[in-house]
Write an enzyme that holds these catalytic residues in place. Structure first.
Site, PDB file in Angstrom:
ATOM      1  CG  HIS A  89      43.088  22.895-124.914  1.00  0.00           C
ATOM      2  ND1 HIS A  89      42.072  22.032-125.212  1.00  0.00           N
ATOM      3  CD2 HIS A  89      42.573  23.803-124.062  1.00  0.00           C
ATOM      4  CE1 HIS A  89      40.983  22.380-124.561  1.00  0.00           C
ATOM      5  NE2 HIS A  89      41.251  23.456-123.862  1.00  0.00           N
ATOM      6  CG  ASP A  95      36.239  30.641-124.165  1.00  0.00           C
ATOM      7  OD1 ASP A  95      35.021  30.409-124.210  1.00  0.00           O
ATOM      8  OD2 ASP A  95      37.096  29.742-124.283  1.00  0.00           O
ATOM      9  CG  LEU A 100      39.914  23.328-133.232  1.00  0.00           C
ATOM     10  CD1 LEU A 100      41.393  22.945-133.156  1.00  0.00           C
ATOM     11  CD2 LEU A 100      39.115  22.198-133.882  1.00  0.00           C
ATOM     12  CB  SER A 101      34.790  24.010-128.565  1.00  0.00           C
ATOM     13  OG  SER A 101      34.040  23.749-127.394  1.00  0.00           O
ATOM     14  CB  SER A 102      36.302  20.575-124.485  1.00  0.00           C
ATOM     15  OG  SER A 102      37.600  21.067-124.294  1.00  0.00           O
TER      16      SER A 102
HETATM   17  O1  PAF Z   1      38.519  28.574-120.779  1.00  0.00           O
HETATM   18  C1  PAF Z   1      38.448  27.638-119.967  1.00  0.00           C
HETATM   19  O2  PAF Z   1      38.650  26.470-120.299  1.00  0.00           O
HETATM   20  C2  PAF Z   1      38.111  27.933-118.521  1.00  0.00           C
HETATM   21  O3  PAF Z   1      37.174  28.953-118.424  1.00  0.00           O
HETATM   22  C3  PAF Z   1      39.329  28.235-117.637  1.00  0.00           C
HETATM   23  C4  PAF Z   1      40.033  29.515-118.065  1.00  0.00           C
HETATM   24  C5  PAF Z   1      40.300  27.069-117.716  1.00  0.00           C
HETATM   25  C6  PAF Z   1      38.910  28.405-116.177  1.00  0.00           C
HETATM   26  O4  PAF Z   1      38.273  27.248-115.694  1.00  0.00           O
END
Ligand code: PAF
Length: 292
Positions: A46, A162, A196-198
Site C-alpha cells: 500500500h 489483484d 505483499l498482502s494483508s
Molecule cells: O483491493 C482491495 O483491497 C479491495 O478490493 C478494494 C479495491 C479496496 C475494494 O474493497
C-alpha cells in the site's frame, strides 16, 4: 494525526462519516485528488501506491474499509485483519491528507440499494477468481463506485497483484464514464519474492517460509514460453508450487492479459500473464506475472 475537526491546517485527518468526509473534501478545493482504496491492514505494498499518489497529486485520500459485500467466505471476512489506528500511524508520514474509515452503515445505509447493485463487468469476471469467488467482483464494484462517488478523485491507484480486479475497475470506469484515471502500479514484493498482502500477516512462520515458493515457481514460467505446450507449462508450475510443504494450488492459468481468458496456445494473444491462487493452510494467496 487528528480526529475530525473542521478548518484543518495541513494535518492528516481520520474521518469516519460521510458528513465529515464531505467537509474535508471541500477543503481540498481544486487540488488534484489521488485516491488509494484499501481494506486496511496496510503494508509496504500500500505504501508504494501511496508514495506514487503523493508524488503525482496535490492531496491523497486513503480509504480503510473491509467491504462485506466482496467476501464470499464468511470466515475470510471475520478473520480479515482490522487495524485502523495502526494504519493511520503507518500512512501519516507518507504525506496522506485524509484517511476515510467508514462503518458498513455509512457505506450501505438501511433502505438504500448500494449493496444490491448489479454491474456489467464486461465478462471479465468469467475467469480466474470470478467463478471461484462468486459475487466478489460485483461486491468490489459496489464499493469502488460508492467510494468514487464519495471521494471524487482525479486519479485512483490500484496494484497489479489483484490483476483481474484492476482490469475490471478499468472496464467499469470506462463503461460508466467515471472522470477518474486509473493508475496501474506494479506488484510490491518482499525481499524473498512473496507478493505483499494483508493476508500474509495470517501466515504461521512455517507457511510464511514456504510462501515465496509461489513466486519462485511462477518465475520459471517465463522461460517456458514457446518451448512447450501451454498446458504442460501450467502443469509444471502447479507441480512446483505444490512441491513446497504446506502450499496447495487452487488454480494456475495462463491468460490473455486483455480479455483474461485462459489461452491454450502461446500465440493466441500478444500479451500473456500467468495467474494463480494458492492456499497456505487456510490462507488464500494470489499472485501473477507477465509472460509476454
Ligand atoms: O483491493 C482491495 O483491497 C479491495 O478490493 C478494494 C479495491 C479496496 C475494494 O474493497
Amino acid at each position: 494525526m487528528r480526529m475530525f475537526a473542521p478548518n484543518f491546517e495541513l494535518k492528516m485527518e481520520l474521518v469516519k462519516t460521510l458528513a465529515e468526509f464531505e467537509s474535508v473534501r471541500k477543503q481540498l478545493g481544486d487540488k488534484t485528488v489521488g485516491f488509494v482504496p484499501t481494506m486496511g491492514a496496510l503494508h509496504e505494498g500500500h505504501a508504494s501506491l501511496i508514495r506514487r499518489a503523493v508524488s503525482e497529486c496535490g492531496a491523497v485520500v486513503v480509504s480503510d474499509f473491509v467491504n462485506p459485500t466482496q467476501f464470499n467466505n464468511k470466515n475470510d471476512f471475520d478473520t480479515y485483519p482490522r487495524k485502523v489506528e495502526e494504519d493511520c500511524a503507518f500512512v501519516e508520514p507518507l504525506g496522506v491528507s485524509v484517511v476515510f474509515a467508514p462503518s458498513a452503515a455509512e457505506m450501505y445505509p438501511a433502505g438504500t440499494d448500494y449493496n444490491k447493485k448489479v454491474f456489467d463487468l464486461g465478462g471479465l469476471d468469467k475467469y480466474g477468481e470470478g467463478p471461484r469467488r462468486p459475487g466478489h467482483f460485483n461486491g468490489m464494484a459496489q464499493v469502488v463506485t460508492r467510494l468514487f462517488d464519495i471521494v471524487r478523485p482525479d486519479r485512483a491507484y490500484f496494484g497489479e497483484k489483484d490483476f483481474q480486479q484492476l482490469a475490471i475497475v478499468e472496464y467499469f470506469v470506462r463503461a460508466l464514464r467515471y472522470p477518474v484515471s486509473i493508475v496501474r502500479c506494479p506488484i510490491a514484493r518482499a525481499a524473498d519474492g512473496l507478493a505483499l498482502s494483508s493476508r500474509n500477516s495470517l501466515l504461521t512462520p512455517g507457511q510464511r517460509a514456504a510462501a515465496p515458493g509461489i513466486y519462485r515457481s511462477i518465475c520459471r514460467a517465463v522461460d517456458m514460453v514457446g518451448k512447450m505446450p501451454v498446458e504442460d507449462a501450467v502443469r509444471e508450475v502447479t507441480a512446483m508450487i505444490d512441491g513446497y510443504a504446506g502450499l496447495r494450488t487452487e488454480y494456475v492459468e495462463i491468460i490473455n492479459s486483455l480479455t483474461l481468458r485462459p489461452v491454450t496456445d502461446w500465440d493466441e494473444a500478444e500479451h500473456l500473464r500467468l495467474t494463480c491462487a494458492v492456499y497456505a493452510g487456510q490462507v488464500r494467496l494470489i499472485d501473477n506475472i507477465a509472460l509476454k
